[in-house]
Design a protein around this motif. Sequence first.
Motif, PDB file in Angstrom:
ATOM      1  N   LEU A   6       0.827  -1.202   0.000  1.00 55.36           N
ATOM      2  CA  LEU A   6       0.000   0.000   0.000  1.00 55.36           C
ATOM      3  C   LEU A   6       0.864   1.257   0.000  1.00 55.36           C
ATOM      4  CD1 LEU A   6      -2.788  -0.938   2.566  1.00 55.36           C
ATOM      5  CD2 LEU A   6      -3.143  -0.387   0.149  1.00 55.36           C
ATOM      6  N   ALA A   7       1.875   1.276   0.862  1.00 55.63           N
ATOM      7  CA  ALA A   7       2.722   2.454   0.997  1.00 55.63           C
ATOM      8  C   ALA A   7       3.483   2.762  -0.284  1.00 55.63           C
ATOM      9  CB  ALA A   7       3.698   2.274   2.156  1.00 55.63           C
ATOM     10  N   ARG A   8       3.752   1.744  -1.068  1.00 50.88           N
ATOM     11  CA  ARG A   8       4.536   1.935  -2.297  1.00 50.88           C
ATOM     12  C   ARG A   8       3.682   1.925  -3.560  1.00 50.88           C
ATOM     13  NH1 ARG A   8      10.677   0.175  -1.585  1.00 50.88           N
ATOM     14  NH2 ARG A   8      10.844   0.668   0.627  1.00 50.88           N
ATOM     15  N   GLY A   9       2.387   1.698  -3.410  1.00 47.42           N
ATOM     16  CA  GLY A   9       1.513   1.713  -4.576  1.00 47.42           C
ATOM     17  C   GLY A   9       1.768   0.573  -5.544  1.00 47.42           C
ATOM     18  N   VAL A  10       2.143  -0.589  -5.005  1.00 46.98           N
ATOM     19  CA  VAL A  10       2.360  -1.769  -5.849  1.00 46.98           C
ATOM     20  C   VAL A  10       1.262  -2.792  -5.553  1.00 46.98           C
ATOM     21  CG1 VAL A  10       4.849  -1.377  -5.977  1.00 46.98           C
ATOM     22  CG2 VAL A  10       3.937  -2.877  -4.188  1.00 46.98           C
ATOM     23  N   PRO A  11       1.102  -3.814  -6.408  1.00 43.89           N
ATOM     24  CA  PRO A  11       0.038  -4.792  -6.179  1.00 43.89           C
ATOM     25  C   PRO A  11       0.142  -5.476  -4.808  1.00 43.89           C
ATOM     26  CG  PRO A  11       0.947  -5.042  -8.385  1.00 43.89           C
ATOM     27  CD  PRO A  11       1.836  -4.072  -7.660  1.00 43.89           C
ATOM     28  N   ALA A  12      -0.978  -5.905  -4.317  1.00 44.45           N
ATOM     29  CA  ALA A  12      -1.017  -6.625  -3.038  1.00 44.45           C
ATOM     30  C   ALA A  12      -0.278  -7.954  -3.162  1.00 44.45           C
ATOM     31  CB  ALA A  12      -2.463  -6.870  -2.625  1.00 44.45           C
ATOM     32  N   GLY A  18       4.310 -21.313  -0.898  1.00 41.83           N
ATOM     33  CA  GLY A  18       4.538 -21.354   0.540  1.00 41.83           C
ATOM     34  C   GLY A  18       5.001 -20.026   1.114  1.00 41.83           C
ATOM     35  N   GLY A  19       5.145 -19.012   0.261  1.00 39.45           N
ATOM     36  CA  GLY A  19       5.487 -17.666   0.699  1.00 39.45           C
ATOM     37  C   GLY A  19       4.504 -16.696   0.082  1.00 39.45           C
ATOM     38  N   TYR A  20       4.958 -15.463  -0.137  1.00 35.79           N
ATOM     39  CA  TYR A  20       4.127 -14.448  -0.784  1.00 35.79           C
ATOM     40  C   TYR A  20       4.922 -13.773  -1.892  1.00 35.79           C
ATOM     41  CZ  TYR A  20       0.815 -15.022   2.985  1.00 35.79           C
ATOM     42  OH  TYR A  20      -0.102 -15.552   3.863  1.00 35.79           O
ATOM     43  N   ARG A  21       4.261 -13.504  -3.006  1.00 32.99           N
ATOM     44  CA  ARG A  21       4.889 -12.848  -4.149  1.00 32.99           C
ATOM     45  C   ARG A  21       4.282 -11.462  -4.329  1.00 32.99           C
ATOM     46  NH1 ARG A  21       2.528 -15.148  -8.107  1.00 32.99           N
ATOM     47  NH2 ARG A  21       1.544 -13.318  -8.999  1.00 32.99           N
ATOM     48  N   VAL A  22       5.143 -10.489  -4.600  1.00 30.79           N
ATOM     49  CA  VAL A  22       4.694  -9.140  -4.919  1.00 30.79           C
ATOM     50  C   VAL A  22       5.313  -8.762  -6.260  1.00 30.79           C
ATOM     51  CG1 VAL A  22       4.644  -6.716  -4.253  1.00 30.79           C
ATOM     52  CG2 VAL A  22       4.560  -8.490  -2.491  1.00 30.79           C
ATOM     53  N   ASP A  23       4.484  -8.448  -7.230  1.00 27.77           N
ATOM     54  CA  ASP A  23       4.952  -8.039  -8.552  1.00 27.77           C
ATOM     55  C   ASP A  23       5.223  -6.544  -8.523  1.00 27.77           C
ATOM     56  OD1 ASP A  23       4.699 -10.636  -9.644  1.00 27.77           O
ATOM     57  OD2 ASP A  23       2.545 -10.334  -9.852  1.00 27.77           O
ATOM     58  N   THR A  24       6.421  -6.171  -8.116  1.00 26.50           N
ATOM     59  CA  THR A  24       6.755  -4.774  -7.876  1.00 26.50           C
ATOM     60  C   THR A  24       6.903  -3.979  -9.174  1.00 26.50           C
ATOM     61  OG1 THR A  24       9.013  -5.557  -7.589  1.00 26.50           O
ATOM     62  CG2 THR A  24       7.770  -5.086  -5.614  1.00 26.50           C
ATOM     63  N   GLY A  25       7.486  -4.564 -10.205  1.00 23.64           N
ATOM     64  CA  GLY A  25       7.542  -3.941 -11.515  1.00 23.64           C
ATOM     65  C   GLY A  25       8.291  -2.631 -11.599  1.00 23.64           C
ATOM     66  N   SER A  26       9.304  -2.413 -10.753  1.00 28.43           N
ATOM     67  CA  SER A  26      10.098  -1.184 -10.839  1.00 28.43           C
ATOM     68  C   SER A  26      11.290  -1.401 -11.773  1.00 28.43           C
ATOM     69  CB  SER A  26      10.592  -0.764  -9.452  1.00 28.43           C
ATOM     70  OG  SER A  26      11.602  -1.641  -9.003  1.00 28.43           O
ATOM     71  N   ASP A  27      12.049  -0.347 -12.009  1.00 28.51           N
ATOM     72  CA  ASP A  27      13.218  -0.459 -12.880  1.00 28.51           C
ATOM     73  C   ASP A  27      14.260  -1.415 -12.321  1.00 28.51           C
ATOM     74  OD1 ASP A  27      12.101   1.334 -14.644  1.00 28.51           O
ATOM     75  OD2 ASP A  27      13.176   3.068 -13.836  1.00 28.51           O
ATOM     76  N   SER A  28      14.382  -1.463 -11.005  1.00 36.47           N
ATOM     77  CA  SER A  28      15.422  -2.294 -10.394  1.00 36.47           C
ATOM     78  C   SER A  28      14.905  -3.623  -9.849  1.00 36.47           C
ATOM     79  CB  SER A  28      16.097  -1.524  -9.255  1.00 36.47           C
ATOM     80  OG  SER A  28      15.144  -1.193  -8.260  1.00 36.47           O
ATOM     81  N   GLU A  29      13.598  -3.774  -9.756  1.00 31.69           N
ATOM     82  CA  GLU A  29      13.044  -4.997  -9.157  1.00 31.69           C
ATOM     83  C   GLU A  29      11.750  -5.383  -9.851  1.00 31.69           C
ATOM     84  OE1 GLU A  29      10.751  -6.077  -5.090  1.00 31.69           O
ATOM     85  OE2 GLU A  29      12.634  -4.988  -4.818  1.00 31.69           O
TER      86      GLU A  29
END
Length: 197
Positions: A6-12, A18-29
């Motif tokens: 939420l704080a970074r405006g990226v997908p939940a 067995g973990g959690y994935r966040v598709d951050t989609g930034s230039d570096s990640e």
Amino acid sequence: MTGRSLARGVPAPEADRGGYRVDTGSDSEHCRWVFAAPSSNLSALAREINQPGWLIKLCGKDEMLRRLLPDGWHLHAPAFFMQSGTWPAARALPAGYRCETSVVGSVAHVAVFCDDGDMAASGYAAETGTAFVFDRIVTAPAHRRRGLGAGVMAALRATRTRPDIPELLVATDEGRYLYQRLGWRVLSPYATAEFAA
């Protein structure tokens, strides 16, 4: 993780392997996976990744994550997952600084400016149903050791609407000492690795 997203405006975050994935989609990640504990799923995932920008994170020590990874991976600087305890009384900012706070939905942003208009410190926080998460607390090098980081934290904390939920953050090794002075405690080391070959 939801608060950080939420704080970074990226997908939940989404449950994955067995973990959690966040598709951050930034230039570096491009993407990150976060695991609460070591698992064979983490190792299997690491064997599938063959390009930079895909990060694996573990609530554990660097050496614990290192043992689960194949060749070609490098570890980022150590970090720490922390929770607040008893806060000291808030102090006024030093003379020559002013604080601005904005809240949009469940995300708060605080910026501290000096008299010449330059931003001296800033930070974000997001409130979910289960946690209040601080993120990207930064003080410009020329303005450090003046209590500005603590001021940002206090201003963010003042935006909370639910005092019953825990306050959390991920700190760098350097930042950990600021937070410990403010009454925070380390819940777990927080290791990060990235494919680099």
